[in-house]
Design a protein around this motif. Sequence first.
Motif, PDB file in Angstrom:
ATOM      1  N   LEU A   4      78.988 -15.421 -66.671  1.00  0.00           N
ATOM      2  CA  LEU A   4      80.223 -15.781 -66.146  1.00  0.00           C
ATOM      3  C   LEU A   4      80.635 -17.317 -66.907  1.00  0.00           C
ATOM      4  N   VAL A   5      81.858 -17.398 -67.142  1.00  0.00           N
ATOM      5  CA  VAL A   5      82.237 -18.740 -67.863  1.00  0.00           C
ATOM      6  C   VAL A   5      83.519 -19.283 -67.167  1.00  0.00           C
ATOM      7  N   ASN A   6      83.081 -20.252 -66.402  1.00  0.00           N
ATOM      8  CA  ASN A   6      84.056 -20.959 -65.750  1.00  0.00           C
ATOM      9  C   ASN A   6      85.024 -20.226 -64.805  1.00  0.00           C
ATOM     10  N   PRO A   7      84.444 -19.119 -64.082  1.00  0.00           N
ATOM     11  CA  PRO A   7      85.454 -18.191 -63.479  1.00  0.00           C
ATOM     12  C   PRO A   7      86.365 -18.822 -62.200  1.00  0.00           C
ATOM     13  N   SER A   8      87.326 -18.309 -61.971  1.00  0.00           N
ATOM     14  CA  SER A   8      88.288 -18.500 -61.153  1.00  0.00           C
ATOM     15  C   SER A   8      87.972 -17.560 -59.769  1.00  0.00           C
ATOM     16  N   VAL A   9      88.446 -18.136 -58.742  1.00  0.00           N
ATOM     17  CA  VAL A   9      88.146 -17.288 -57.390  1.00  0.00           C
ATOM     18  C   VAL A   9      88.606 -15.931 -57.387  1.00  0.00           C
ATOM     19  N   SER A  10      89.921 -15.931 -57.843  1.00  0.00           N
ATOM     20  CA  SER A  10      90.406 -14.487 -58.017  1.00  0.00           C
ATOM     21  C   SER A  10      89.609 -13.756 -59.197  1.00  0.00           C
ATOM     22  N   GLU A  11      89.232 -14.138 -60.186  1.00  0.00           N
ATOM     23  CA  GLU A  11      88.703 -13.348 -61.317  1.00  0.00           C
ATOM     24  C   GLU A  11      87.249 -12.559 -60.502  1.00  0.00           C
ATOM     25  N   LEU A  12      86.438 -13.556 -59.715  1.00  0.00           N
ATOM     26  CA  LEU A  12      85.226 -13.140 -59.115  1.00  0.00           C
ATOM     27  C   LEU A  12      85.547 -12.177 -58.046  1.00  0.00           C
ATOM     28  N   ILE A  13      86.582 -12.188 -57.094  1.00  0.00           N
ATOM     29  CA  ILE A  13      87.103 -11.234 -56.386  1.00  0.00           C
ATOM     30  C   ILE A  13      87.176  -9.925 -57.094  1.00  0.00           C
ATOM     31  N   ASP A  14      87.852  -9.928 -58.179  1.00  0.00           N
ATOM     32  CA  ASP A  14      88.224  -8.612 -59.046  1.00  0.00           C
ATOM     33  C   ASP A  14      86.896  -8.184 -59.470  1.00  0.00           C
ATOM     34  N   LYS A  15      86.106  -9.001 -59.858  1.00  0.00           N
ATOM     35  CA  LYS A  15      84.797  -8.475 -60.368  1.00  0.00           C
ATOM     36  C   LYS A  15      84.014  -8.059 -59.311  1.00  0.00           C
ATOM     37  N   GLY A  16      84.345  -8.131 -58.059  1.00  0.00           N
ATOM     38  CA  GLY A  16      83.434  -7.414 -56.904  1.00  0.00           C
ATOM     39  C   GLY A  16      82.381  -8.489 -56.200  1.00  0.00           C
ATOM     40  N   ILE A  17      82.843  -9.870 -55.891  1.00  0.00           N
ATOM     41  CA  ILE A  17      82.256 -10.594 -54.814  1.00  0.00           C
ATOM     42  C   ILE A  17      83.190 -10.775 -53.814  1.00  0.00           C
ATOM     43  N   ALA A  18      82.481 -10.342 -52.748  1.00  0.00           N
ATOM     44  CA  ALA A  18      83.021 -10.656 -51.581  1.00  0.00           C
ATOM     45  C   ALA A  18      82.450 -11.794 -50.622  1.00  0.00           C
ATOM     46  N   HIS A  19      83.007 -12.432 -49.887  1.00  0.00           N
ATOM     47  CA  HIS A  19      82.702 -13.923 -49.243  1.00  0.00           C
ATOM     48  C   HIS A  19      83.120 -13.800 -47.807  1.00  0.00           C
ATOM     49  N   PRO A  51      82.723  -4.294 -52.430  1.00  0.00           N
ATOM     50  CA  PRO A  51      81.828  -5.326 -53.190  1.00  0.00           C
ATOM     51  C   PRO A  51      80.615  -4.828 -53.722  1.00  0.00           C
ATOM     52  N   LYS A  52      80.438  -5.498 -54.970  1.00  0.00           N
ATOM     53  CA  LYS A  52      78.914  -5.172 -55.663  1.00  0.00           C
ATOM     54  C   LYS A  52      78.200  -6.340 -54.655  1.00  0.00           C
ATOM     55  N   LEU A  53      78.612  -7.458 -54.663  1.00  0.00           N
ATOM     56  CA  LEU A  53      77.773  -8.476 -54.083  1.00  0.00           C
ATOM     57  C   LEU A  53      78.418  -9.040 -52.819  1.00  0.00           C
ATOM     58  N   MET A  54      77.871  -9.339 -51.620  1.00  0.00           N
ATOM     59  CA  MET A  54      78.554  -9.828 -50.404  1.00  0.00           C
ATOM     60  C   MET A  54      77.768 -11.063 -50.117  1.00  0.00           C
ATOM     61  N   ILE A  55      78.746 -12.040 -50.218  1.00  0.00           N
ATOM     62  CA  ILE A  55      78.038 -13.585 -49.837  1.00  0.00           C
ATOM     63  C   ILE A  55      78.571 -13.734 -48.301  1.00  0.00           C
ATOM     64  N   ALA A  56      77.784 -13.724 -47.459  1.00  0.00           N
ATOM     65  CA  ALA A  56      77.769 -14.208 -46.102  1.00  0.00           C
ATOM     66  C   ALA A  56      77.317 -15.451 -45.638  1.00  0.00           C
ATOM     67  N   VAL A  57      78.220 -16.121 -45.049  1.00  0.00           N
ATOM     68  CA  VAL A  57      77.755 -17.697 -44.799  1.00  0.00           C
ATOM     69  C   VAL A  57      77.677 -17.720 -43.523  1.00  0.00           C
ATOM     70  N   HIS A  58      76.573 -18.038 -42.581  1.00  0.00           N
ATOM     71  CA  HIS A  58      76.744 -17.969 -40.892  1.00  0.00           C
ATOM     72  C   HIS A  58      77.459 -17.041 -40.470  1.00  0.00           C
ATOM     73  N   PRO A  59      77.100 -15.526 -40.841  1.00  0.00           N
ATOM     74  CA  PRO A  59      78.187 -14.535 -40.362  1.00  0.00           C
ATOM     75  C   PRO A  59      78.366 -14.362 -38.707  1.00  0.00           C
ATOM     76  N   THR A  60      77.333 -14.726 -38.109  1.00  0.00           N
ATOM     77  CA  THR A  60      77.025 -14.267 -36.640  1.00  0.00           C
ATOM     78  C   THR A  60      77.406 -15.547 -35.887  1.00  0.00           C
ATOM     79  N   ILE A  73      73.387 -16.238 -45.938  1.00  0.00           N
ATOM     80  CA  ILE A  73      72.838 -17.599 -45.784  1.00  0.00           C
ATOM     81  C   ILE A  73      73.309 -17.963 -44.321  1.00  0.00           C
ATOM     82  N   SER A  74      72.086 -18.331 -43.691  1.00  0.00           N
ATOM     83  CA  SER A  74      72.247 -18.401 -42.450  1.00  0.00           C
ATOM     84  C   SER A  74      71.369 -19.354 -41.546  1.00  0.00           C
ATOM     85  N   GLU A  75      71.753 -20.229 -40.544  1.00  0.00           N
ATOM     86  CA  GLU A  75      70.923 -21.129 -39.868  1.00  0.00           C
ATOM     87  C   GLU A  75      69.797 -20.449 -38.844  1.00  0.00           C
TER      88      GLU A  75
END
Lengths: 518, 371
Positions: free
Chosen positions: A325-340, A424-433, A461-463
């Motif tokens: 990845l080179v300086n990816p934009s948010v939308s580029e990563l969404i299209d590549k399959g990273i969910a957040h 998504p290929k990758l899901m990044i879940a931050v404090h999901p609950t 990622i969770s506390e």
Amino acid sequence: MNKPSIVIEMKDIVKKFGDVIANDHVNFQVEKGEIHALLGENGAGKSTIMSMLSGIYRPDSGSILINGRHVMIRSPKESMALGVGMVHQNFRLVDTLTAIENIILGETNDKWRGTSWRKKKQKEIEEIAEKYGLNFPLSVPIWQLSVGEQQRVEIVKTLYRGADIIIFDEPTSVLTPGEVEQLFLTMQELRRNGKTMIITTHKLKEVMEIADRISVMRKGKMIAQMLKEETTIQELANLMVGQEMAEGILIQPVEIGAPIIEVKNLVVRTDQGIHAINGIDFAIHEHEIVGIAGVAGNGQKELAEALTGLIPWKSGEIIFNHKKLVNPSVSELIDKGIAHIPENRMKSGLAGNLGVVENLLMKSYRKEHRAKFGLLNKKANTEWARNLIQQFDVRTPDLLSPVGQLSGGNQQKLLFAREIDLKPKLMIAVHPTQGLDVGATRSVHEMLVHLRETGSGVLLISEDLDEVMHLSDRILVLYNGKINGNLKRGQAEKEMIGQLMAGVTNQKGAFDESKVVI
Amino acid sequence: MSQKSSYEHISVDLKVDNRKPRMVPYKFEYNPHKKGGWWVPLLSIFVALIICAVFILLNGMNPITIYTKMFQGAFGSSFGISETIVKAIPLLLCGLGVAIAYRIAIWNIGAEGQFLLGAIGATAVTIFLPDLPGALYIPLMLIMGIAAGAIWGLFTALPRTYFQVNELITSLMLNYVALLLLNYLVYEAWRDPAGFNFPGTPEFTPYQMLANIGGTRLHIGLVFALFAVAVLAFMLTKTRWGYELKLLGANSIAAKNAGIKMNKHILIVMMISGGLAGFAGAIEVSGVAGRLMYGISPGYGYTAIIVAWLAKLNPWAMIMTSLFIGGLIVGGYSVQSMGLPLSFSSMLQGAILFCLISGEMISGYRLKKIN
């Protein structure tokens, strides 16, 4: 009619927010001169009941007695007049003003506000600060103070306004271990001077260290009240989480697949130029949940932001799906399959004033079948949204009503529906609950495990350490922007992770370079 | 006294011990997701009329007579109606301009300056290209007006996107720059040498003027303005771009997480916002004034802010609100002869805006019964 030693008595308190019962006939008593810990998980209703004591909310029914007298507290000001002060989790300070200015802010007594008045006030404040050993710079703007110092300003503020009863709302969640130690010394000093304190927390160790008496809340109800000597950490933990948590959901062992994302020697800086992530290596594979454990503020936020394209990284490499990845934009990563799933769903994930369809479209509206030639495909989109909320069991009155009015669990399901629909290929879940009830927490866990089963990788990622330990195939412990531990499922013990989170290195078997899977 | 749900009210000042039992079973609850409906603008106009009626009474006049006279002045004759529409055209275009910026929470209050630049841009064509074929003038003047307004809007947008400079301040300050530029041009650089010291440029030729409608002062600019309403309404509700703006306005952080670039949209929106105000300025010089002159705008750019909010930023509703405010200005002229100062209509506008803002605020509250 009451024992004279009881300073606060809350009887039969009920508070509802819409359909959610935050406090269900809660009874709560505090004796004079004690440090009383109010223990409970996030969303147990501790903050709600404390907010009623400090005049932020008013109870729907029930009564409050302070020093044996019935009171109706209608504002924080009235609560202050009754001698109740609150040190909030998110400090109520004006960043650009100095400590002194913050403390005397809102003072209405004196007409004269000249230099002599200020000097007099400064002296009064200095005396209070000295008496309780609370050190902080008095004449420096608040934003230049450390978090611990800011908290001390808050404490002096309540004391200066004449508080006899001080409520600490999750006071240690923002502090470093050293600052926590100092806070506890201050609290003991305050107790020696006859102040009564209530501390809300979900950290058992701290409760056992500082409290005289302990009340435990769970799901809006008061479960138990006891002296510290009468109980153990184990018992408190059981009372706090109840039976439901212990079961958890079943996680089948799955063989991990090819790496989805590989992070090599990543360095991420904050706006202030601090290295929040300071050279870390890890990989996430297909069929794998990788959990990040760590005390808040050790680089979790920056890691998630870098991986979703929200902030650039300074050096290092991220290889996603075999491509650098080179300086990816948010939308580029969404299209590549990273969910957040972002940290705070209403602040950064959903638009509360908009309806279901518009919130679901957020990530996919650029796609050809959602909008042709720049024109939104309204009919098809509505149909798609209707199916999606049915599939994910989002309870909403209709597709147009603002999602801000849905319950937290339904909002989170909506968010997951949107992200999972991206396949998504990758899901990044931050404090999901965070802030969810047991049922909603369970569905979030199921969705994450389902993603893992269908071949996605998940970064969790969770506390909530229990959550991380239960769901993760591998746990990375972040400390000071570095990975201070890399543990496989089953290899991790809670105590060990706790020590790694606190920065202890060279734990036997905890961190071994050769075990880092890249 | 320890009865359930009966509280003693503790007064804040505990020195005075006069606590009384309190039995008001209602309370106000604020809900940020509750918004006022279409009735808020109507009610705020009504309340503003009542407030201003007090001032009319203090002037020793009958408010009903005054309001009737104003209404007749604005809508009671074909002359009045055409004058009202003539005022409504620039208000409508400037209103559309500020509304689109407000939709993404960019507080452009520089429509006045962008309007003036539009007028200057259009006039520049007549000054610097005196020998063009006649048919080219109007298209070129309008394009130049839009471009000048858009660039003036960019002057606000660029510092905002690159240096986080507050757009409220820059857009307001640029109004004064634009006004001084106008004054310099009409008093000095472009002044008509044959104009007997009148602060204005030479009069436009018929080729440089917009066609009139039906022998009144009403001009073809009306069609342009209505066209702009339709295009903007379509863009905002039906297109991907409109959806992006909606998201940015509703939650800019969530929009950022969805991959929408705020800065790009600020630049685009401010160019459109300024361009629409510039369009209004170009139409005003070529449709009404017939030259660039001192005081070309009686504050259209500022009044447009009221037009936009009265319509709740809805393009279609702005047709109504611009006519209403235009009527207020024209009606204000007609009551001057009865001894009310001209500023009465400005006062009425101010009162409307004030009531409107408080009305939006209040409509978030609901009276709830306790227990």
